[in-house]
Enzyme design. Structure first.
Site, PDB file in Angstrom:
ATOM      1  N   ASP A 126      28.085  42.302  46.389  1.00 26.40           N
ATOM      2  CA  ASP A 126      28.292  41.872  47.770  1.00 26.40           C
ATOM      3  C   ASP A 126      29.112  42.904  48.539  1.00 26.40           C
ATOM      4  O   ASP A 126      28.802  43.236  49.689  1.00 26.40           O
ATOM      5  CB  ASP A 126      28.990  40.513  47.781  1.00 26.40           C
ATOM      6  CG  ASP A 126      29.332  40.041  49.186  1.00 26.40           C
ATOM      7  OD1 ASP A 126      28.407  39.813  49.976  1.00 26.40           O
ATOM      8  OD2 ASP A 126      30.531  39.904  49.484  1.00 26.40           O
TER       9      ASP A 126
ATOM     10  N   GLU B 108      22.350  40.474  44.778  1.00 27.22           N
ATOM     11  CA  GLU B 108      23.658  41.121  44.900  1.00 27.22           C
ATOM     12  C   GLU B 108      24.163  41.573  43.536  1.00 27.22           C
ATOM     13  O   GLU B 108      24.787  42.638  43.414  1.00 27.22           O
ATOM     14  CB  GLU B 108      24.652  40.160  45.544  1.00 27.22           C
ATOM     15  CG  GLU B 108      24.352  39.895  47.011  1.00 27.22           C
ATOM     16  CD  GLU B 108      25.360  38.974  47.667  1.00 27.22           C
ATOM     17  OE1 GLU B 108      25.504  39.031  48.893  1.00 27.22           O
ATOM     18  OE2 GLU B 108      26.010  38.183  46.951  1.00 27.22           O
TER      19      GLU B 108
END
Length: 245
Positions: free
Chosen positions: A64, A136
């Protein structure tokens, strides 16, 4: 006496070659030196020991941040004349869970996720939140295995086409609803979480939005934010508006 040559076992090959022959190598644009990283990025919590150790959660946390850094850098270079506010809107649209889910589908990550048979039967390989999280996590794994350059190559491959589709800064439904409500002297919209259901790793949220003088609208999403967006969009459509107006 001639020295015997030992034939490499499958375990030896896996240790030496890692995930070089993994079917995702082409989609990811990288052959992993450390196969365990890719395996972890593709492991759902239902296959991990209690506490989630060994699942994609930790790599998702890292990925992320890597995604955010690279997207911010790309936007700064692509739109040198744009103000911070407009860049922020673009950034949020590109790093949100919905975009990560779309990339996961484009790269074909779903069918490679390791999960329990029960989770798979429940549609886990197609679940929006799981796909976004795995995307992610894969970025995090790429970064650890090959560095920022490898992670950036993957991100540019799948995210740059989305830049060209957003020639003007997109506006999300919550922002449009807020601007509309304030312009009509109705105050700020209020959001209420009505229900949260499903397991912790794949929850569903029911949210209601209320605007003074208007009938409340409801929305459902795989995250609270997604449900709020859906509720705002429903109310906007009822008023004959869209988030593009």
């Amino acid at each position: 006496m001639p020295r015997k040559t030992r034939t490499p076992s499958s375990k030896d090959k896996a240790g030496r070659d890692g995930a070089a022959a993994h079917p995702l190598s082409d989609a990811l644009g990288h052959e992993f030196k450390n196969a365990a990283l890719l395996s972890e990025a593709l492991t759902h919590m239902s296959m991990a020991p209690e506490g989630g150790q060994g699942s994609y959660e930790r790599l998702e946390f890292l990925g992320d941040r890597v995604l955010g850094l690279i997207i911010a850098d790309v936007l700064i270079k692509t739109y040198p004349q744009e103000r911070e506010g407009d860049l922020a809107v673009r950034f949020n649209a590109l790093v949100r869970a919905e975009t990560c889910e779309q990339v996961a589908q484009e790269a074909g990550l779903g069918k490679h996720i390791e999960m329990s048979s029960g989770e798979a039967r429940a549609g886990g390989r197609k679940h929006a939140t799981i796909l976004a999280d795995v995307c992610e996590a894969v970025i995090g794994a790429l970064y650890l295995d090959g560095g920022l350059e490898v992670a950036e190559r993957f991100i540019r491959r799948y995210w740059e086409p989305k830049l060209s589709l957003n020639l003007k800064p997109p506006r999300d439904s919550k922002t449009v609803l807020q601007e509309w409500a304030q312009a009509h002297g109705l105050g700020l919209p209020s959001y209420e979480l009505l229900k949260r259901k499903g397991p912790d790793h794949a929850p569903t949220f029911d949210v209601e939005v209320a605007v003074e003088g208007r009938k409340p609208a409801k929305g459902i999403g795989s995250s609270k934010r997604a449900a709020e967006q859906a509720a705002a969009e429903t109310l906007l459509k009822r008023e004959g508006l869209t988030s593009d107006e």
